[in-house]
Write an enzyme that holds these catalytic residues in place. Sequence first.
Site, short mmCIF file in Angstrom:
data_model
loop_
_atom_site.label_atom_id
_atom_site.label_comp_id
_atom_site.label_asym_id
_atom_site.label_seq_id
_atom_site.Cartn_x
_atom_site.Cartn_y
_atom_site.Cartn_z
N THR A 63 0.85 -1.20 0.00
CA THR A 63 0.00 0.00 0.00
C THR A 63 0.88 1.25 0.00
O THR A 63 1.76 1.38 0.83
CB THR A 63 -0.92 -0.03 1.24
OG1 THR A 63 -1.86 -1.09 1.07
CG2 THR A 63 -1.68 1.27 1.41
N ASN A 71 -4.47 -10.61 6.35
CA ASN A 71 -4.14 -9.37 7.08
C ASN A 71 -5.32 -8.65 7.73
O ASN A 71 -5.27 -7.43 7.94
CB ASN A 71 -3.38 -8.40 6.16
CG ASN A 71 -2.09 -9.01 5.65
OD1 ASN A 71 -1.59 -9.97 6.22
ND2 ASN A 71 -1.53 -8.48 4.57
N TYR A 78 -8.49 -8.18 6.66
CA TYR A 78 -9.49 -7.50 5.82
C TYR A 78 -10.69 -8.44 5.60
O TYR A 78 -10.75 -9.52 6.19
CB TYR A 78 -8.83 -6.97 4.55
CG TYR A 78 -7.75 -5.96 4.92
CD1 TYR A 78 -8.12 -4.70 5.44
CD2 TYR A 78 -6.39 -6.27 4.88
CE1 TYR A 78 -7.17 -3.78 5.85
CE2 TYR A 78 -5.43 -5.35 5.31
CZ TYR A 78 -5.82 -4.11 5.79
OH TYR A 78 -4.89 -3.20 6.22
N HIS A 113 -7.25 -11.10 -2.14
CA HIS A 113 -6.67 -10.75 -0.83
C HIS A 113 -7.57 -11.32 0.27
O HIS A 113 -8.64 -10.79 0.55
CB HIS A 113 -6.60 -9.23 -0.74
CG HIS A 113 -5.84 -8.70 0.45
ND1 HIS A 113 -5.53 -9.45 1.55
CD2 HIS A 113 -5.30 -7.47 0.69
CE1 HIS A 113 -4.86 -8.71 2.42
NE2 HIS A 113 -4.70 -7.51 1.91
N ASN A 121 -4.44 -5.71 12.60
CA ASN A 121 -5.87 -5.36 12.51
C ASN A 121 -6.71 -6.13 13.54
O ASN A 121 -7.87 -6.44 13.29
CB ASN A 121 -6.42 -5.57 11.09
CG ASN A 121 -5.96 -4.48 10.13
OD1 ASN A 121 -5.81 -3.33 10.53
ND2 ASN A 121 -5.74 -4.85 8.88
C1 PHB Z 1 -1.38 -1.44 5.34
O1 PHB Z 1 -1.75 -0.41 4.76
O2 PHB Z 1 -0.72 -1.41 6.38
C2 PHB Z 1 -1.76 -2.74 4.78
C3 PHB Z 1 -2.56 -2.80 3.67
C4 PHB Z 1 -2.89 -4.03 3.16
C5 PHB Z 1 -2.43 -5.17 3.76
C6 PHB Z 1 -1.62 -5.10 4.86
C7 PHB Z 1 -1.29 -3.88 5.37
O3 PHB Z 1 -2.75 -6.37 3.30
#
Ligand code: PHB
Length: 357
Positions: A25, A176, A178, A173, A233
């Site tokens: 990102t 992490n 999401y 995705h 997260n």
């Molecule tokens: C982040 O912006 O920290 C981020 C974004 C997407 C991911 C992991 C971290 O899969």
Amino acid sequence: MTDLFSPVKLGSIAMSNRMVMAPLTRNRSNMEGVPQPINVTYYEQRASAGLIITEATPISAMGHGYPLLPGIYTDAQVAGWKKITDAVHAKGGKIVIQLWHVGRISHPSLLNGAQPVAPSGIKPAGKAFTYTGLVDYVEPRALDATELPGIVADYVHATKCALAAGFDGVEIHSANGYLLDQFLRDGTNKRTDSYGGSIENRARLLMEVTKAVVAVAGSDKVGVRLSPVNPFNDMKDSNPQALFNDVTEQLNQFNLAYLHVVEGGIHGGGVADPFDFDAMRKLCKSPYMANLSYDKARGNAAIASGHADAVAYGVPFIANPDLVERFRQDAPLNEADSKSFYGGTEKGYIDYPFLNA
Ligand code: PHB
């Protein structure tokens, strides 16, 4: 001897080496989620990677969770990405797009006032990154089961957009913390319908999304990313080994181009639980892409041992557009400046020097 510099085919994606640029990102698109000229330069500079996986890219307006993310659901976004895929292909590179829905990791100010959505109404600990700075997360709205076909349809639409933009494939995705990961792990999924409870139920949305995306793109152009022990997260699960072994076995039915696994906790967050990645890897019938904190020696060892078919590098590719050549020559690496990771200008984005620059 097979090593990082050996060619490999992941599904239909023929790579000249096994070093993958991990999704990163960078928050440098415009307010409409349209990639900009500096984004073209950034990806073009890194085209010597065997494969580039783009930064995580929202599949819909409700998929956004940070400022200035690119999207992959409007015509203008497709046109912006087309310039990037053309530039990477002209340099002989390959590029897939990472399809993203953030779920609860968002804020109404990033969603035209809407409440973020999630499997269950559980507010994450921590703060949302918004256009006006860090603010408390809000409690997300639990998705009704009748809304889930609409989310699958958004993945399908984004996949069609990605193919129109010239990508070599898509990565779903599911990592992490999401949306899809929020469904998988029981710390965030407290549903009592057919999308919660058992592992089979919690994995249902990921399998429906994967099936639908594979039907559009072809299985040889689709990868999936998982992060079994990443606590980022505010994520946890009561039995990650059982969950992710099962998810790996279920994904085998799709003959995916690859399975991409974050083998630890990102952002220095440690790991939520002990986990046997080799055991999970042995269950996987697709090519396996390993990620997190690999260097050249560990990358080569993972390939030599059969643990991995390819290795994804994140931060090293931020600071070293020619990382492949630097590894080849055992040349020194540029240091990444974390202050310019998220948002900003050309600085810390397209100004990292190449060897002999
Ligand atoms: C982040 O912006 O920290 C981020 C974004 C997407 C991911 C992991 C971290 O899969």
